[in-house]
Design an enzyme around this catalytic site. Structure first.
Site, mmCIF file in Angstrom:
data_model
loop_
_atom_site.group_PDB
_atom_site.id
_atom_site.type_symbol
_atom_site.label_atom_id
_atom_site.label_comp_id
_atom_site.label_asym_id
_atom_site.label_seq_id
_atom_site.Cartn_x
_atom_site.Cartn_y
_atom_site.Cartn_z
ATOM 1 N N CYS A 174 0.836 -1.208 0.000
ATOM 2 C CA CYS A 174 0.000 0.000 0.000
ATOM 3 C C CYS A 174 0.868 1.254 0.000
ATOM 4 O O CYS A 174 1.373 1.673 1.046
ATOM 5 C CB CYS A 174 -0.941 -0.003 1.211
ATOM 6 N N CYS B 125 -0.478 4.268 1.936
ATOM 7 C CA CYS B 125 -0.338 4.093 3.383
ATOM 8 C C CYS B 125 1.112 4.254 3.823
ATOM 9 O O CYS B 125 1.410 4.952 4.782
ATOM 10 C CB CYS B 125 -0.795 2.694 3.792
ATOM 11 N N ASP B 126 2.015 3.590 3.138
ATOM 12 C CA ASP B 126 3.385 3.469 3.649
ATOM 13 C C ASP B 126 4.406 4.336 2.913
ATOM 14 O O ASP B 126 5.482 4.595 3.450
ATOM 15 C CB ASP B 126 3.825 1.999 3.585
HETATM 16 C C1 LIG Z 1 0.321 -3.254 4.275
HETATM 17 C C2 LIG Z 1 -0.849 -2.337 4.452
HETATM 18 C C3 LIG Z 1 -0.664 -1.131 5.081
HETATM 19 C C4 LIG Z 1 -1.734 -0.266 5.220
HETATM 20 N N1 LIG Z 1 -1.533 0.923 5.864
HETATM 21 C C5 LIG Z 1 -2.553 1.806 5.975
HETATM 22 C C6 LIG Z 1 -2.348 3.082 6.596
HETATM 23 O O1 LIG Z 1 -1.232 3.421 7.019
HETATM 24 N N2 LIG Z 1 -3.415 3.908 6.678
HETATM 25 C C7 LIG Z 1 -4.653 3.575 6.180
HETATM 26 O O2 LIG Z 1 -5.590 4.366 6.306
HETATM 27 N N3 LIG Z 1 -4.863 2.397 5.569
HETATM 28 C C8 LIG Z 1 -3.852 1.503 5.459
HETATM 29 N N4 LIG Z 1 -4.046 0.315 4.813
HETATM 30 C C9 LIG Z 1 -5.378 0.041 4.251
HETATM 31 C C10 LIG Z 1 -6.332 -0.383 5.368
HETATM 32 O O3 LIG Z 1 -5.714 -1.386 6.127
HETATM 33 C C11 LIG Z 1 -7.641 -0.879 4.789
HETATM 34 O O4 LIG Z 1 -8.204 0.097 3.948
HETATM 35 C C12 LIG Z 1 -8.632 -1.200 5.912
HETATM 36 O O5 LIG Z 1 -8.078 -2.135 6.803
HETATM 37 C C13 LIG Z 1 -9.933 -1.741 5.347
HETATM 38 O O6 LIG Z 1 -10.752 -2.032 6.432
HETATM 39 P P1 LIG Z 1 -11.972 -3.066 6.339
HETATM 40 O O7 LIG Z 1 -12.572 -3.093 7.692
HETATM 41 O O8 LIG Z 1 -12.821 -2.751 5.193
HETATM 42 O O9 LIG Z 1 -11.331 -4.477 5.983
HETATM 43 P P2 LIG Z 1 -10.106 -5.301 6.540
HETATM 44 O O10 LIG Z 1 -9.181 -4.500 7.354
HETATM 45 O O11 LIG Z 1 -9.600 -6.015 5.350
HETATM 46 O O12 LIG Z 1 -10.808 -6.356 7.510
HETATM 47 C C14 LIG Z 1 -11.611 -7.382 7.016
HETATM 48 C C15 LIG Z 1 -11.968 -8.345 8.129
HETATM 49 O O13 LIG Z 1 -12.834 -9.352 7.608
HETATM 50 C C16 LIG Z 1 -12.404 -10.627 8.010
HETATM 51 N N5 LIG Z 1 -12.841 -11.608 7.003
HETATM 52 C C17 LIG Z 1 -12.421 -11.757 5.734
HETATM 53 N N6 LIG Z 1 -13.075 -12.780 5.144
HETATM 54 C C18 LIG Z 1 -13.933 -13.263 6.065
HETATM 55 C C19 LIG Z 1 -14.894 -14.300 6.076
HETATM 56 N N7 LIG Z 1 -15.120 -15.072 5.014
HETATM 57 N N8 LIG Z 1 -15.597 -14.518 7.201
HETATM 58 C C20 LIG Z 1 -15.399 -13.748 8.301
HETATM 59 N N9 LIG Z 1 -14.508 -12.752 8.350
HETATM 60 C C21 LIG Z 1 -13.787 -12.513 7.248
HETATM 61 C C22 LIG Z 1 -10.886 -10.495 8.133
HETATM 62 O O14 LIG Z 1 -10.362 -11.470 9.010
HETATM 63 C C23 LIG Z 1 -10.769 -9.080 8.714
HETATM 64 O O15 LIG Z 1 -10.932 -9.077 10.094
HETATM 65 C C24 LIG Z 1 -3.007 -0.602 4.699
HETATM 66 C C25 LIG Z 1 -3.195 -1.832 4.066
HETATM 67 C C26 LIG Z 1 -2.132 -2.704 3.947
HETATM 68 C C27 LIG Z 1 -2.352 -4.031 3.275
#
Ligand SMILES: Cc1cc2nc3c(=O)[nH]c(=O)nc-3n(C[C@H](O)[C@H](O)[C@H](O)COP(=O)(O)OP(=O)(O)OC[C@H]3O[C@@H](n4cnc5c(N)ncnc54)[C@H](O)[C@@H]3O)c2cc1C
Length: 367
Positions: free
Chosen positions: A148, A151-152
């Site tokens: 990302c 992000c980083d």
């Molecule tokens: C390396 C990296 C660094 C990042 N750094 C930043 C940053 O510095 N700042 C920033 O704003 N954003 C950052 N991001 C982006 C940010 O992490 C995401 O935009 C954010 O986490 C999305 O949130 P979400 O709740 O939609 O999904 P996610 O964080 O993806 O969470 C999804 C959840 O669903 C669960 N899940 C998945 N499939 C299933 C299933 N079938 N059944 C039950 N549960 C399931 C997973 O276990 C997880 O808990 C980064 C991303 C990455 C990969």
């Protein structure tokens, strides 16, 4: 053996920023949410806490002027959701039936009946599966290797350094272009000798004096140590089969993302990439009572703050729906929990038995 049946007004899938924000809001509204999350699974890339669990510094989440570690931030989200009474269940959902409300979610030993469902299962960055890519301590993930750039990229570790971006699509061009704001130089490494990216993105990258390209090249390993961070990548020219080491100080894997939507295929409307469709004015999906938030429905912004924002919206939508207040659907009509449809022009209400009623004080419309 018959399964234990749980009945809940709100069930949330996923404990990333979107799911936990939805939990905070629905718990504070006394809706006693049940949050179901998949256990840790490296192959399926699921981690309670979501994607921020695999990163280190988060510098752009408002409220933390000095930045915060990803896992620490998610621990705070979780504690806040727990404080208002969110119930957590860490298990796999094996089957889901959204044909009628209450919706049924099955786990190995439970059948969960949900009046409303908030899907926050996120998306997973695609990784290459090469040595050195895994999260610290197995590899250098989070310590010079990232998926990302937004992000980083601005982190001190990447500033004024020579970075590598792996990929040839829009994501890779976008990440490479973005990184040139901070990096000394960005080399895009791509397996082919042409890009898959859209013309506009290609042109932008080709014109950028800080970006160069290594064509017909596969990255086989990310090299470095915990002390020095990333020092280079082992590459192979796919035309000559020659291997060599390319020196760099950071690697961004940009080969795309995959939304975690397998479970909902055939039941919820998705775009061509498999992201759930919501309508922009609310987080409603095509099924009344099912809402989606965070990265599972957003391939564009993909940030913790936007995920949390849409988690809040989904929670308020679920609350409205349970209060029998209309919620805007993707087609522009509005719907209540009783199944009353309000047409997009707000002129008519279609009652569950098909009767069409004027949405103005006068009464029934003659069809
Ligand atoms: C390396 C990296 C660094 C990042 N750094 C930043 C940053 O510095 N700042 C920033 O704003 N954003 C950052 N991001 C982006 C940010 O992490 C995401 O935009 C954010 O986490 C999305 O949130 P979400 O709740 O939609 O999904 P996610 O964080 O993806 O969470 C999804 C959840 O669903 C669960 N899940 C998945 N499939 C299933 C299933 N079938 N059944 C039950 N549960 C399931 C997973 O276990 C997880 O808990 C980064 C991303 C990455 C990969």
């Amino acid at each position: 053996m018959s399964k234990e049946i749980l009945r809940r007004e709100v069930v949330i899938i996923g404990s990333g920023p979107a799911g936990l924000t939805a939990a905070i809001y629905t718990a504070r509204a006394n809706l006693h949410p049940l949050l179901v999350d998949a256990p840790v699974n490296s192959e399926k890339q699921t981690t309670p806490g979501g994607q921020l669990m695999i990163t280190t510094d988060v510098e752009n989440y408002p409220g933390f002027s000095e930045g915060i570690q990803g896992p620490e931030l998610m621990e705070e989200f979780r504690k806040q959701a727990e404080r208002f009474g969110t119930e957590f269940l860490e298990t796999w959902i094996t089957k889901i039936d959204l044909r009628e409300r209450p919706f049924t979610l099955e786990t190995e030993d439970k059948a969960i009946k949900a009046e409303t469902l908030i899907i926050a299962s996120g998306a997973s960055a695609k990784w290459l599966g090469i040595p050195g890519e895994a999260k610290v301590p197995e590899g250098l993930g989070g310590h010079g290797v990232s998926a990302c750039a937004t992000c980083d990229g601005p982190l001190p570790a990447f500033r004024n350094k020579h970075l590598v971006v792996i990929g040839g699509g829009d994501t890779a061009m976008e990440e490479a272009t973005f990184l040139t704001r901070y990096a000394a130089r960005v080399t895009v490494i791509h397996r082919r000798n042409t890009l898959r990216a859209s013309k506009i993105m290609q042109d932008k990258a080709f014109k950028n004096p800080k970006i160069d390209f290594l064509w017909d090249t596969a990255v086989q390993e990310i090299l470095g140590t915990m002390e020095d961070g990333v020092t280079g990548v082992r590459i192979k020219n796919l035309k000559t089969s020659e291997s060599s080491v390319f020196a760099c100080h950071g690697v961004f894997v940009a080969i795309g993302h995959k939304p975690n939507t397998e479970l909902f295929k055939g039941q919820l409307d998705m775009d061509e990439m498999g992201y759930l469709k919501t309508n922009g004015h609310s987080m409603a999906t095509n099924i009344p009572g099912v809402f989606a938030c965070g990265d599972v429905q957003d391939h564009y912004y993909r940030q913790a703050i936007t995920a949390a924002g849409t988690g809040c919206m989904a929670a308020l939508d679920a609350e409205r729906f349970l209060d029998s207040l209309p919620v805007t659907m993707p087609a522009g009509d509005e719907i209540t929990i009783e199944g009353e449809h309000i047409t997009p022009d707000h002129e008519k209400i279609i009652m569950p038995d098909g009767e069409v009623v004027s949405n103005k004080p006068e009464g029934v419309i003659a069809e």
